[in-house]
Every structure is written in C-alpha cells, then in structure tokens.
Design a protein around this motif. Sequence first.
Motif: not given
Length: 392
Positions: A21, A23, A69, A72-73, A76, A80-81
């Motif tokens: 991950c 972010g 999350t 990150g968003t 990302d 998260n995505q």
Amino acid sequence: MKRKMLAALMAAAMTASLTACGGGGSQTSETTAAAGGSETAAAGAETTASQQKTASAPSDGGFELALVTDLGTIDDKSFNQGAWEGLTKYAEENSISYKYYQPQEGTTDSYLETIGLAVEGGAKLVVCPGFLFEEPVYLAQDQYPDVHFILLDGEPHSGDYAEYRTNDNVMPILFKEDEAGFLAGYACVKDGYTKLGFMGGMAVPAVIRFGYGFIEGAEAAAAEMGISGLEVMYTYTGAFAATPEAQSMAASWYQNGTEVVFGCGGAVGNSVMAAAQEKGTKVVGVDVDQSFESETVITSAMKQLSNSVYSGIEDFYNGTFPGGSTSVFTVDNAGVGLPMETSKFNTFTQDDYDAIYKKLVAGEFELVQPSADNIDPTVDLTVSATTINYVE
C-alpha cells in the motif's frame, strides 16, 4: 554465488503479512449519498466509474458498509481502490448504503478513531485494507463486538506482537502470493524472456513468497520449453521506498541484459519502472494491475482484492461470515492471478494462461514455502536450468 541471510528481519516479521500500500494526504475524505442521488467518490480523470457511484442512504441516514482507507485515496490503484471496488460492487448490486472514511494520520489511534466514525455512521461491516490495520482491528474487535470487520492482508495482533487474536466478528484475509508470482514468472518465460530480475522491498513473508513463486514459475516454463539458459538477478532493497539506489541497480541489470524485472515492494516498483522507461525494457507489477502506471508493465502478479472483499461481504449478508479464523485466497477461489485483459505479452495467450491456472488449481505444482525454519529466501530456488545471482 552470494546468499543473503535474513534471520534477524524474518524473526520479527515471519508471522505478519505485508502489503504494498502506498499513500499520502492527511485530510478526512468521505463518500456521501443522499436518497435518490449520488456524488463523485473521488476526483480525477483516472477514477473509475465504480468508484464514482454511491448507494442511496437509508431513511435514518446510516451507512451499512464502510471502508476505512489508509492514508491513500480510493483511487490509489492499490489496496484502497481494490477494496473499494469490491465493496461498491456488492452494495450497488444489493442496494445497500455505503461510505468511505480517510484517517487524518497514519497511526493506530487515528485509524481506530476513524473506525469509530464509521461505526457512529451506522456501519455494520467495516473493511480495513492493509497490514497497518492489524493493531487497530485487534482493538476494535473488542470495542465494537456487534460490528464486523474485514481485514485485508493481515491478522489482528497487539502492538507488541505478543498476542495474535481473531474474534468471531473479524475476517482476516491473506493471499497465496507465491501462486501469483508463479503465474507471472511462467508467463514471462513462455513469452520469450529468459533473463529475469526480482527486486523485492523488505524481505518479509509476503515479498519472499512472491519471489519464490516467480522463480518457480519461470523454472516450470523453462523445463517445458527445454530452456537451459535461464538467468535471474535477485535482491531485496530492505525498504519499500523508491530510491535512486534501487533505480540505479535496476538500470544496471537492464544494461547488462536483464529483459524484465518483477518490482515487488511498494514504491520500489516505481524505481524499477523508471529504469525500464529509460532503458526501453519491461516490468512485472505487483498486488494490483499496474499497467496504468507505466507502459513498461507487461503484467502484474495480482491479489484479487475486489473479489475477496466482495466474497466476505456476501458471506456476511448470507449469515456465513467466516469470522474467528483467517481466510486465505488462492487460485482455488480466484484470489490471485494475472490481469490478462491488460497484459502486454507477445505470444502468451489467454488459453496458455487458462491452462497453467488449471494446473495450479489441480495441484500439479508443489510450491516451496518459507517458514520460521527456512529464513533464507535463496534456499531451494536454484535448479540446474537456472543461474540465479543473489545481490547483496
């Protein structure tokens, strides 16, 4: 041949699973929905349609499904995505309200506080993507016994790692990274690449398993094709950051004939991609489909994050939530694989992929597993068909 011993590192990390991950950012971000309407879940031209959708909120204003999350968003292109896409897919198909929450800091306290906001917002199930949530979920499972949690790529434990405990309201999910790596290595050799590289981040179990599988897949393809000249460069950078040193090493590999490098370790992959762009060579991505990151990415050894989250949520609503023990996603339950629809192979086809995938499911390959008694990631990787250069 040099062998890189990792006893001290592995003793501390062997029971943990690590993700790639990434972010940044420190603002709380939420997806909200009014009855009968929707808002964009995340800005940006690359945000997918599934991310932009929201479900109608129930009359009491609560949101049953929640994603917290990391920093990150939700766009990302990583954990998260992938988690968000699985959650929104199930919610949209079943008209269930949902929302995501973004912590202000990357700390256990901030993650736990954000989980609390989701619970206050009506969440019955909270998805937490990544190993950074292991301690927050360990605490939250007791604090919110009536709320269910899906923990991606980790298992709940105390802050000092003294206790690993999973309550009945938690579904930890791990993946068979070696199987994903196997498919990538096999495909690369079948596609004509015989000079490979593996550049991992920290030598922790998840990264080592990716490396084991990548080599074993390459060797399996070489054996089928009668190739005796397979060569592999292999190292761990010791971190998950993009660094000039990692880019320089990857560039030197490419300069000396390496054709494709598996960049396995968060932003380490960005260093490999930068070197590949400079040299006009190729990269294997990790965890998610990274073809959108660089034209150099020919395929990615993926954890099917969306599938695993969707499955966990489905089990929750079906009354079969597998809490209390760790669920492992493998080729058997579509938990790992390659993104063939975006892969840039020359000769390796969907039929080729389907055939090797079925062989893995059938158990025709017995993949070597690292363990507490086998902490040297170079052990059992070398066969007569392969020359592996382990880089200090």
